[in-house]
Design a protein around this motif. Sequence first.
Motif, PDB file in Angstrom:
ATOM      1  N   MET A 160      41.463  45.197  22.233  1.00  0.00           N
ATOM      2  CA  MET A 160      41.742  43.795  22.530  1.00  0.00           C
ATOM      3  C   MET A 160      40.465  42.969  22.523  1.00  0.00           C
ATOM      4  SD  MET A 160      41.699  41.165  24.941  1.00  0.00           S
ATOM      5  CE  MET A 160      41.209  42.035  26.426  1.00  0.00           C
ATOM      6  N   THR A 161      39.400  43.480  23.174  1.00  0.00           N
ATOM      7  CA  THR A 161      38.177  42.695  23.246  1.00  0.00           C
ATOM      8  C   THR A 161      37.544  42.505  21.875  1.00  0.00           C
ATOM      9  OG1 THR A 161      36.936  44.708  23.774  1.00  0.00           O
ATOM     10  CG2 THR A 161      37.636  43.341  25.611  1.00  0.00           C
ATOM     11  N   GLU A 162      37.810  43.430  20.932  1.00  0.00           N
ATOM     12  CA  GLU A 162      37.241  43.266  19.596  1.00  0.00           C
ATOM     13  C   GLU A 162      37.739  41.988  18.957  1.00  0.00           C
ATOM     14  OE1 GLU A 162      34.816  44.937  18.166  1.00  0.00           O
ATOM     15  OE2 GLU A 162      34.696  46.102  20.017  1.00  0.00           O
ATOM     16  N   ASP A 163      38.989  41.615  19.211  1.00  0.00           N
ATOM     17  CA  ASP A 163      39.546  40.389  18.645  1.00  0.00           C
ATOM     18  C   ASP A 163      38.881  39.146  19.220  1.00  0.00           C
ATOM     19  OD1 ASP A 163      41.301  41.978  17.243  1.00  0.00           O
ATOM     20  OD2 ASP A 163      42.908  41.797  18.721  1.00  0.00           O
ATOM     21  N   HIS A 164      38.310  39.266  20.416  1.00  0.00           N
ATOM     22  CA  HIS A 164      37.728  38.105  21.089  1.00  0.00           C
ATOM     23  C   HIS A 164      36.256  38.336  21.456  1.00  0.00           C
ATOM     24  CE1 HIS A 164      41.460  35.838  21.450  1.00  0.00           C
ATOM     25  NE2 HIS A 164      42.062  36.963  21.772  1.00  0.00           N
ATOM     26  N   ARG A 165      35.580  39.216  20.732  1.00  0.00           N
ATOM     27  CA  ARG A 165      34.192  39.525  21.067  1.00  0.00           C
ATOM     28  C   ARG A 165      33.307  38.278  21.129  1.00  0.00           C
ATOM     29  NH1 ARG A 165      32.416  43.594  23.717  1.00  0.00           N
ATOM     30  NH2 ARG A 165      33.735  44.959  22.463  1.00  0.00           N
ATOM     31  N   THR A 186      45.734  54.471  37.981  1.00  0.00           N
ATOM     32  CA  THR A 186      44.506  54.484  37.188  1.00  0.00           C
ATOM     33  C   THR A 186      44.688  53.596  35.970  1.00  0.00           C
ATOM     34  OG1 THR A 186      44.000  56.756  37.886  1.00  0.00           O
ATOM     35  CG2 THR A 186      42.854  55.926  35.922  1.00  0.00           C
ATOM     36  N   TRP A 187      43.730  52.711  35.733  1.00  0.00           N
ATOM     37  CA  TRP A 187      43.786  51.840  34.564  1.00  0.00           C
ATOM     38  C   TRP A 187      43.553  52.660  33.297  1.00  0.00           C
ATOM     39  CZ3 TRP A 187      45.930  47.449  35.542  1.00  0.00           C
ATOM     40  CH2 TRP A 187      45.706  46.792  36.763  1.00  0.00           C
ATOM     41  N   SER A 188      44.247  52.303  32.228  1.00  0.00           N
ATOM     42  CA  SER A 188      44.134  53.042  30.967  1.00  0.00           C
ATOM     43  C   SER A 188      43.286  52.322  29.928  1.00  0.00           C
ATOM     44  CB  SER A 188      45.542  53.273  30.382  1.00  0.00           C
ATOM     45  OG  SER A 188      46.190  52.029  30.135  1.00  0.00           O
ATOM     46  N   HIS A 189      42.691  51.199  30.284  1.00  0.00           N
ATOM     47  CA  HIS A 189      41.878  50.444  29.331  1.00  0.00           C
ATOM     48  C   HIS A 189      40.665  51.267  28.891  1.00  0.00           C
ATOM     49  CE1 HIS A 189      44.094  47.430  31.699  1.00  0.00           C
ATOM     50  NE2 HIS A 189      44.127  46.729  30.579  1.00  0.00           N
ATOM     51  N   GLU A 190      40.237  51.046  27.670  1.00  0.00           N
ATOM     52  CA  GLU A 190      39.103  51.785  27.136  1.00  0.00           C
ATOM     53  C   GLU A 190      37.787  51.360  27.769  1.00  0.00           C
ATOM     54  OE1 GLU A 190      38.908  51.801  22.916  1.00  0.00           O
ATOM     55  OE2 GLU A 190      40.910  52.654  22.648  1.00  0.00           O
ATOM     56  N   SER A 191      37.697  50.119  28.201  1.00  0.00           N
ATOM     57  CA  SER A 191      36.462  49.625  28.799  1.00  0.00           C
ATOM     58  C   SER A 191      36.790  48.626  29.897  1.00  0.00           C
ATOM     59  CB  SER A 191      35.583  48.950  27.741  1.00  0.00           C
ATOM     60  OG  SER A 191      36.150  47.702  27.354  1.00  0.00           O
ATOM     61  N   LEU A 217      35.594  45.605  30.088  1.00  0.00           N
ATOM     62  CA  LEU A 217      35.852  44.299  29.469  1.00  0.00           C
ATOM     63  C   LEU A 217      37.285  44.204  28.969  1.00  0.00           C
ATOM     64  CD1 LEU A 217      32.573  43.483  27.487  1.00  0.00           C
ATOM     65  CD2 LEU A 217      33.354  42.534  29.666  1.00  0.00           C
ATOM     66  N   ASP A 218      37.816  45.300  28.419  1.00  0.00           N
ATOM     67  CA  ASP A 218      39.233  45.313  28.017  1.00  0.00           C
ATOM     68  C   ASP A 218      40.124  45.003  29.212  1.00  0.00           C
ATOM     69  OD1 ASP A 218      39.191  45.842  25.273  1.00  0.00           O
ATOM     70  OD2 ASP A 218      38.890  47.979  25.601  1.00  0.00           O
ATOM     71  N   ARG A 219      39.811  45.624  30.320  1.00  0.00           N
ATOM     72  CA  ARG A 219      40.599  45.438  31.534  1.00  0.00           C
ATOM     73  C   ARG A 219      40.449  44.013  32.068  1.00  0.00           C
ATOM     74  NH1 ARG A 219      38.620  49.330  36.014  1.00  0.00           N
ATOM     75  NH2 ARG A 219      38.670  48.029  37.867  1.00  0.00           N
ATOM     76  N   MET A 220      39.234  43.520  32.093  1.00  0.00           N
ATOM     77  CA  MET A 220      38.964  42.219  32.692  1.00  0.00           C
ATOM     78  C   MET A 220      39.641  41.086  31.941  1.00  0.00           C
ATOM     79  SD  MET A 220      35.630  40.805  34.365  1.00  0.00           S
ATOM     80  CE  MET A 220      35.653  39.206  35.152  1.00  0.00           C
ATOM     81  N   PHE A 221      39.651  41.178  30.618  1.00  0.00           N
ATOM     82  CA  PHE A 221      40.169  40.066  29.819  1.00  0.00           C
ATOM     83  C   PHE A 221      41.550  40.357  29.230  1.00  0.00           C
ATOM     84  CE2 PHE A 221      35.524  39.417  29.784  1.00  0.00           C
ATOM     85  CZ  PHE A 221      35.495  38.141  30.328  1.00  0.00           C
ATOM     86  N   ASP A 222      42.251  41.303  29.830  1.00  0.00           N
ATOM     87  CA  ASP A 222      43.613  41.622  29.415  1.00  0.00           C
ATOM     88  C   ASP A 222      44.585  40.654  30.097  1.00  0.00           C
ATOM     89  OD1 ASP A 222      46.057  42.668  28.767  1.00  0.00           O
ATOM     90  OD2 ASP A 222      45.694  44.659  29.618  1.00  0.00           O
ATOM     91  N   ARG A 223      45.197  39.767  29.306  1.00  0.00           N
ATOM     92  CA  ARG A 223      46.151  38.800  29.870  1.00  0.00           C
ATOM     93  C   ARG A 223      47.332  39.480  30.549  1.00  0.00           C
ATOM     94  NH1 ARG A 223      46.742  34.941  24.582  1.00  0.00           N
ATOM     95  NH2 ARG A 223      45.275  33.292  25.134  1.00  0.00           N
ATOM     96  N   ASP A 224      47.687  40.674  30.076  1.00  0.00           N
ATOM     97  CA  ASP A 224      48.877  41.369  30.577  1.00  0.00           C
ATOM     98  C   ASP A 224      48.534  42.460  31.586  1.00  0.00           C
ATOM     99  OD1 ASP A 224      50.539  39.858  28.830  1.00  0.00           O
ATOM    100  OD2 ASP A 224      49.952  41.175  27.181  1.00  0.00           O
ATOM    101  N   ARG A 225      47.359  42.383  32.168  1.00  0.00           N
ATOM    102  CA  ARG A 225      46.915  43.431  33.096  1.00  0.00           C
ATOM    103  C   ARG A 225      47.923  43.661  34.222  1.00  0.00           C
ATOM    104  NH1 ARG A 225      42.319  41.216  34.054  1.00  0.00           N
ATOM    105  NH2 ARG A 225      42.820  40.219  36.058  1.00  0.00           N
TER     106      ARG A 225
END
Length: 378
Positions: free
Chosen positions: A1-6, A352-357, A359-367
Motif C-alpha cells: 500500500m505504501t508503495e502506491d503513496h511513497r 497481531t497486525w499483519s502489515h509488512e511495515s 508505515l503500511d499500518r500507519m497509513f492504512d485507511r482500513d486499519r
Amino acid sequence: MTEDHRPDIELLLLAARPRLTVTEVDQIGELIVRHAADLDWGWLIEQAHLNKVLPLVAQNFLDHHLYPTLPDSRLRFRYEQLFRLVADGNSARNDTLLRELAVILRTFEREGISALVRKGAVVIEEAYGGDRRFRSMNDLDLMFEPEDVARAIAVLETLGYARGKATALRRTIAPLSRSEAVYARLKVPTVTLLRPSTDRFVDYLVVDICLNQFLPDSGYDLPAGGFAHRARPISLCGEPALMFTAEEMVIDLAVHLFKEATTLRFIESGKDLCLSKFLDIAQFVKSSPELSWPTLYERCARYRIAEPVYFALHFTDLLYPGVIPAEVLVPLRPENLEYLNQFGAADKHHGTWSHESFLDRMFDRDRATKAPPSRALV
C-alpha cells in the motif's frame, strides 16, 4: 500500500514539522516538482487530517508558498484557500480553548487547588515555542492529587461543566445511562466534563481529568498524583499551573501514545495512530535540553513501564530519525519485541497486525476493519 503513496508519505513526513529549515523547504519544493504527476493531493490532505497535522502542514505550505504544481492556476488558488481556512480556523479554536484554560486555572488558584496541565496546552508552550498555529487541540487535559479530585470537579461544575455526553444536536449534555456510568467508573480512568460553547469553532468545551495514565487490565498502573517529585511550576496562559518534569513529560506522552495505539476503542475510531503524537514526542525531546535520560530510565524501571515507553520512542525514531539518540533506546529495549505489532491487551484480546511495515499500518485507511470491534460503552 505504501508503495502506491511513497512520494505522498515522504512529503507528509517532511512537511509535518514546525519551523522548517531552508534545506527542508528546498526538499519539499523539489519533491513537489519531481513528483508533480504522481502526488495524490487528496490522499495527502486526508492523511494529514486523520493524523491531526493538517493545520501544521497547511501553515507550512502557506508560509513557504508550497503549493501543488497543477496545470490550472485556479486549482492552486483553491488549495491556498483551503490551507488558509484550516490554519486560521485551528488558530482561532486554540485561542478559545486556551482562554478557557486561563479561566479554569485562575479559579483553581483562587480555591487553593494545584492543577497539572497535560498534553495539548503545555505541549504547545514547551515543544512548539508557544505558537498556537502549529498544533490542534481537542480538549483540556488536567491532573490533580487524588485528594483534590472531588474539589476540582465541584469547581468545574460551578463554571458550568457537567459529566455526561453530547446530544445529537450538540447543544446540551445528556447524562450517561446506568450501564455507561458503571462502565466508565470501572474501565475508564478519566473523568470527563463538558460545557456547551457558543464559539463557532468549538461545539463543546471538554475537560478530561486523568486518574491513571493506564487503562485497567492493561498490565500497567501509573496513578495520578505524586507532584512533589513528578511536577514543576509554570506560568501557562498567564496563570500559575504545574506541568510534568521533562522526564515525566516524555513518559506521559509515550504511555498515552501506547495506550491509544493498542486499545480497540481507539483503533475502531481511527485515533490509535496519529502522526501528531509522535511529533509531540520528537518536538518535546528536541526542545528539552534539561531532559535526563538516566532519570527517565530510573522512572521507567520504578513504574515498570519500559515496554510502553520504548514502543513510543522506537516508532518516533522511525518517523523522525535522529531526534531520539540511538544510544538512548538501548537501555529501554525489551528482549522480546513481538509486542510492537500486537494490540488489544487492555481489552483481553491479543491480536497481531499483519502489515509488512509500520508505515503500511500507519497509513492504512482500513486499519480499523482489521481488528475486532470494541465493546467499550464510552
